[in-house]
Design an enzyme around this catalytic site. Structure first.
Site, PDB file in Angstrom:
ATOM      1  N   GLU A  44       0.837  -1.204   0.000  1.00  0.00           N
ATOM      2  CA  GLU A  44       0.000   0.000   0.000  1.00  0.00           C
ATOM      3  C   GLU A  44       0.870   1.252   0.000  1.00  0.00           C
ATOM      4  OE1 GLU A  44      -3.439   1.920   2.993  1.00  0.00           O
ATOM      5  OE2 GLU A  44      -2.357   0.093   3.534  1.00  0.00           O
ATOM      6  N   LYS A 126      -8.872   2.724  -2.141  1.00  0.00           N
ATOM      7  CA  LYS A 126      -9.326   2.005  -0.944  1.00  0.00           C
ATOM      8  C   LYS A 126     -10.798   2.327  -0.690  1.00  0.00           C
ATOM      9  CE  LYS A 126      -6.633   1.804   2.796  1.00  0.00           C
ATOM     10  NZ  LYS A 126      -5.998   2.135   4.099  1.00  0.00           N
ATOM     11  N   CYS A 162      -5.697  -2.989   2.170  1.00  0.00           N
ATOM     12  CA  CYS A 162      -5.638  -3.002   3.631  1.00  0.00           C
ATOM     13  C   CYS A 162      -6.990  -3.041   4.338  1.00  0.00           C
ATOM     14  CB  CYS A 162      -4.813  -1.817   4.128  1.00  0.00           C
ATOM     15  SG  CYS A 162      -4.147  -2.079   5.800  1.00  0.00           S
TER      16      CYS A 162
END
Length: 584
Positions: A44, A126, A162
């Site tokens: 990430e 995300k 994540c």
């Protein structure tokens, strides 16, 4: 079933060093290609480092990240890796969001991309944004609303970032709805004690929910107070572990996977949580069958003490080296805290780059001076002795100080001396305070609190002793000299600012104190709950009052490695001016 050789690059990156990070991606892609990888992945926001904090709100920084991504795609192709798809994290911005209240300026995105053929062929952001603990992602980013799927060599690979795995819903069930054969999540999840067990169970659960093999790629290294421990994991659709990477170590996990073939009539449109499938097809046909050579490996887990110690070493090393320093300076009292900090520093940057100063006063015991010298001999660090008595006497000749003022003067003289040497010689000062002391205000502002970094500021005193004993045992097992003098471990802790002083003159025994502090600080338990857990009401009230009234001191303490669920820093944000007091 189609085969796919996956390369997970568990690497470190430095916040703001976009050019250096891009070079690292190129270097590790070359390594992955040499291993015969068919799909390469990086953590990430590897291109910018993580977390970027308010840099995300600077349009210049966002555009630099976007430009570097495009440039990296071209460089990969020029180096001969154009046909190798590369997945990585970077900082992007939304092209469609309009400015409005409640949105971060410029609509930045914590994003991922796929590079192939010299182009950026797929981008996504995300979906779940964490906003707890050290995370402020609602402040910095706008969420993604797609379910990205990359079809490569006949396999549909769903992509996530994540928190998309840490929260229920979103991309995990969407990956099942999209009929993906592999769910690949890139992460920069900070280390905390015992989090590796939580992480493993999470990945197992999400693989079963997604109905496909799941790869969890993590970052390593340190950034300010955060440490990233790696521990990348790959599990099959039933939650069985296929591969697990080492903790705190850069490296590339390469493994051959047998995965379900992509469906000719794979779902399209909107699926779970309103996510729209965004599928990019690179190659429909599976690879010719080959003999699997990379079957994955399971790195042994570190025990709790080694894990904690390793995190502290990595955090300290990252802070020193990433900020351009080479050497550190420590005030050595012969006590356990400065001894542990010295051992950590020697392991982090090398004993030849560790400079200690013993600064005895008239109250310093002979064994404390001797223990500091013993520590230096055991570790090989550089030691000098500069008594503070002449300076102390000069101050006392001008000021009629007594009691606490006299005690604190000694500490402040030591702090002034350390900062003067730091300025003169270019070392950064390490503050030796532990979490127990910081919690109750048992430190002197502009004295033992001076420094650029506090390596053990998130370590309770009981853990300080435990880590010191572990480090000595580890040395013996390796055939080395234990770095910490036994006397520093066994003698009663003391600030030695007055005759016969020991810590328990002012504080409860550390096992009791730390147990109360863990409930109050780490778990946010109130006084009534702590008393109900079996602790004396009067003692609980006294300890909690000490914690509350020391907030102003903690705000002025340097940053330090976070290893607990709630460290003193971004985790725990309380007002300094505060009339609320816990009572029973």
């Amino acid at each position: 079933m189609p085969q796919l050789r996956l390369a997970l690059n568990q690497i470190d990156s430095r916040v703001g060093d976009i050019a250096g990070n891009a070079d690292s991606v190129l270097r590790w892609t070359r390594h992955s290609a040499e291993q015969g990888a068919h799909l390469v992945a990086f953590p990430e926001m590897v291109l910018t480092g993580y977390p970027v904090e308010d840099l995300a709100l600077r349009s210049s920084f966002v555009e630099a990240s976007r430009a570097a991504l495009r440039s990296l795609a071209t460089r990969l192709a020029d180096e001969g890796f154009g046909e190798l798809p590369v997945v990585l994290g970077y900082l992007d911005r939304s092209e469609s969001d309009l400015p409005k209240f409640g949105r971060p300026a410029g609509s930045p995105r914590n994003a991922g991309a796929v590079l192939h053929g010299g182009e950026v062929i797929l981008t996504y952001a995300k979906h779940h944004l964490p906003n707890y603990g050290v995370f402020d992602e609602f402040r910095y980013f706008v969420p993604g609303d797609t379910m990205p799927v990359l079809r490569v060599h006949g396999v549909d690979v769903a992509l996530a970032i994540c928190e998309d795995l840490w929260q229920d819903g979103g991309r995990v069930p969407a990956a099942r709805s999209a009929k993906a054969g592999l769910l690949l999540s890139v992460n920069a999840s900070p280390f905390e004690r015992d989090k590796d067990d939580t992480r493993l169970e999470l990945v197992r659960k999400r693989a079963q929910e997604a109905g496909c093999t799941t790869a969890y790629l993590a970052m390593v290294g340190g950034q300010d107070e955060l440490v990233f421990d790696g521990d990348s994991i790959v599990v099959d659709r039933n939650g069985e572990v296929i591969a697990r990477a080492p903790q705190f170590t850069e490296g590339c996990v390469v493994l051959d996977l047998d995965l379900p073939a992509a469906l000719a009539d794979a779902p399209t449109g909107v699926v779970d949580d309103g996510l729209r499938i965004d599928r990019v097809v690179l190659s429909e046909e599976p690879l010719p069958a080959y003999e699997a050579e990379q079957t994955g490996a399971y790195a042994e887990r570190l025990d709790d003490d080694e894990e904690m110690y390793s995190a502290l070493v990595v955090g300290l090393r990252a802070y020193v080296t990433k900020n351009g320093f080479r050497s550190v300076l420590i005030g050595l009292s012969g006590g356990i805290d400065s001894a542990l900090v010295a051992a950590l520093a020697c392991d982090a940057v090398g004993a030849e780059n560790v400079y200690g100063v013993a600064m005895p006063s008239k109250y310093s015991s002979d064994h404390s001076i001797g223990d500091a010298a013993d520590l230096a001999e055991r570790t090989g660090l550089n030691l000098r002795t500069v008594p503070i008595s002449p300076m102390f006497d000069a101050y006392m000749g001008s000021l009629d100080l007594t009691g606490l003022a006299e005690e604190n003067l000694q500490s402040r003289l030591r702090g002034t001396m350390l900062m003067a040497i730091s300025n003169q010689e270019g070392h950064i000062v390490l503050a030796p305070g532990n979490k127990s002391e910081l919690a109750v205000g048992y430190s002197t502002l502009y004295g033992d609190s001076v420094g650029a970094y506090g390596p053990i500021k998130d370590v309770y005193k009981t853990s300080v002793f435990r880590l010191a004993k572990w480090r000595n045992r580890a040395a013996v097992e390796r055939g080395q000299t234990p770095p910490i003098p036994e006397n520093s471990i066994t003698k009663p802790p003391s600030a030695e600012l007055r005759p016969g002083q020991i810590d328990t003159d002012s504080l409860p025994d550390y096992p009791v104190l730390d147990a109360i502090l863990e409930l109050y600080v780490d778990r946010d338990s109130g006084a009534d709950a702590i008393v109900a857990a079996g602790y004396d009401a009067e003692l609980v009230t006294r300890v909690l009052r000490m914690v509350d009234t020391a907030e102003y001191k903690r705000r002025q303490y340097p940053p330090g490695t976070k290893i607990s669920p709630k460290g003193f820093g971004k985790d725990r944000r309380l007002p300094i001016t505060n009339g609320w007091r816990e009572s029973v």
